[in-house]
Scaffold this active site. Structure first.
Site, PDB file in Angstrom:
ATOM      1  N   HIS A  37       0.832  -1.206   0.000  1.00 56.26           N
ATOM      2  CA  HIS A  37       0.000   0.000   0.000  1.00 56.26           C
ATOM      3  C   HIS A  37       0.868   1.257   0.000  1.00 56.26           C
ATOM      4  O   HIS A  37       2.035   1.215   0.397  1.00 56.26           O
ATOM      5  CB  HIS A  37      -0.886   0.048   1.256  1.00 56.26           C
ATOM      6  CG  HIS A  37      -1.959  -0.995   1.300  1.00 56.26           C
ATOM      7  ND1 HIS A  37      -2.904  -1.120   0.319  1.00 56.26           N
ATOM      8  CD2 HIS A  37      -2.233  -1.947   2.225  1.00 56.26           C
ATOM      9  CE1 HIS A  37      -3.726  -2.113   0.624  1.00 56.26           C
ATOM     10  NE2 HIS A  37      -3.331  -2.632   1.770  1.00 56.26           N
ATOM     11  N   GLU A 106      -7.217  -0.511  -4.042  1.00 51.58           N
ATOM     12  CA  GLU A 106      -7.986   0.448  -3.250  1.00 51.58           C
ATOM     13  C   GLU A 106      -7.513   1.856  -3.579  1.00 51.58           C
ATOM     14  O   GLU A 106      -6.373   2.062  -4.010  1.00 51.58           O
ATOM     15  CB  GLU A 106      -7.807   0.203  -1.744  1.00 51.58           C
ATOM     16  CG  GLU A 106      -8.184  -1.199  -1.275  1.00 51.58           C
ATOM     17  CD  GLU A 106      -7.012  -2.148  -1.304  1.00 51.58           C
ATOM     18  OE1 GLU A 106      -7.233  -3.376  -1.266  1.00 51.58           O
ATOM     19  OE2 GLU A 106      -5.862  -1.664  -1.392  1.00 51.58           O
TER      20      GLU A 106
END
Length: 321
Positions: A37, A106
């Site tokens: 991420h 995401e």
């Protein structure tokens, strides 16, 4: 069935995660997975190291445990050709020990860097591009590819491993499962077992049939959340860090960890057990693994939010693994 340990960059600094990876190998875990991420799922006390330099250090620190991402989204910040180069480099240096997992991602990985956050159908189309590019580059030679979004122009991997690094695809719905069936060596999901059995397996098999592949050759992996402590209340307290994942959907354009945390704090404590297994009995982790083995999974990777990770790993070594 193999058991993996999830090294969460969101929750720990990279140096401490190296210690966790070493402990996991010593305890008997078969694999170590790591998040990829740019922003984490929480703000207070969070971290967010980069997966790929960490993987090189972790593979060097350990001897034989398999490692890879779970997951890497080829949506904006990563060109799939670079991901193929990353994976090929690790596969050349550490044969048989690396894997790459692709998914639709995401917003926290894209929007902070100035990329758009497209709807799921667009992200799925980019995922298909990425799988095709990966396969073409791993096959060797110069490659052109004119894709839906990602392209190649006489690209070549000059450093390739003797054997392709396994490509996994992750998803919780039928469309991503079908992509996995078409292109992947393995399918990773967080979906409930019933959903996996009744919806995702048929989609996986349909994708494999469309591509002329044997679905039995596709490895089946599930990520499961676990929080273990000697006192149940301590184990439950430790789940709060991950309540943002319960409050924000994967498709939402939310990228600010402060907003994710704010939403997570609104999740009632009585619902925190929906995140995963919360227990003061390590034997329950063994029962969880047995249920997944019965459902046909080849591997379960455990994302532990235990307040003492070292104690969790030690308990797994003594009571489960």
């Amino acid at each position: 069935m193999d058991v993996g340990f999830f090294a969460a960059h969101e929750q720990y600094a990279p140096g401490r995660l190296l210690d966790h990876a070493e402990l996991a190998e010593g305890a008997g875990f078969d694999s170590v997975w790591t998040s990829d991420h740019f922003h984490p799922w929480w703000d207070t006390g969070a971290h967010c190291g980069a997966a790929w330099p960490w993987l090189g250090a972790a593979l060097e620190r350990t001897d034989s445990v398999r490692m890879g991402t779970g997951v890497t989204p080829p949506v904006g910040r990563y060109h799939p050709g670079l991901l193929a180069q990353f994976a090929a480099t690790l596969g050349s240096m550490y044969p048989g020990r690396a894997h790459l997992t692709l998914a639709t991602g995401e917003a926290m990985n894209e929007r902070p860097l100035g990329y758009d956050w497209p709807d799921y159908p667009e992200r799925r189309a980019r995922l298909v591009d990425a799988c095709r590019i990966y396969r073409k580059l791993m096959s060797g030679g110069f490659v052109d590819y004119d894709g839906h979004y990602w392209n190649l122009d006489d690209a070549r991997l000059y450093t390739r491993p003797d054997e392709d690094v396994p490509l996994y695809v992750a998803g919780n719905g039928v469309h991503s499962a079908k992509v996995a069936g078409q292109y992947a060596d393995g399918f990773l999901t967080l979906a409930p077992v019933e959903t996996y059995e009744t919806e995702l397996v048929p989609a996986l098999e349909a994708g494999a049939a469309e591509a002329g592949r044997d679905p039995d050759d596709i490895r089946r992996i599930r990520q499961a959340g676990v929080s273990y402590a000697d006192e149940y209340a301590d184990a439950l307290d430790a789940v709060e860090f991950w309540t943002g994942t319960m409050a924000v959907g994967f498709d939402e354009p939310v990228a600010d960890p402060r907003e994710i945390e704010s939403r997570g704090r609104d999740v009632p404590r009585k619902n925190w057990t929906d995140w995963g297994l919360v227990t003061d009995d390590i034997g329950e982790v063994g029962e969880l693994l047995a249920r997944h083995a019965d459902a046909g999974f080849d591997e379960v990777e455990l994302l532990s939010s235990s307040p003492n990770q070292e104690a969790f790993v030690a308990a797994m070594a003594d009571g489960v693994l």
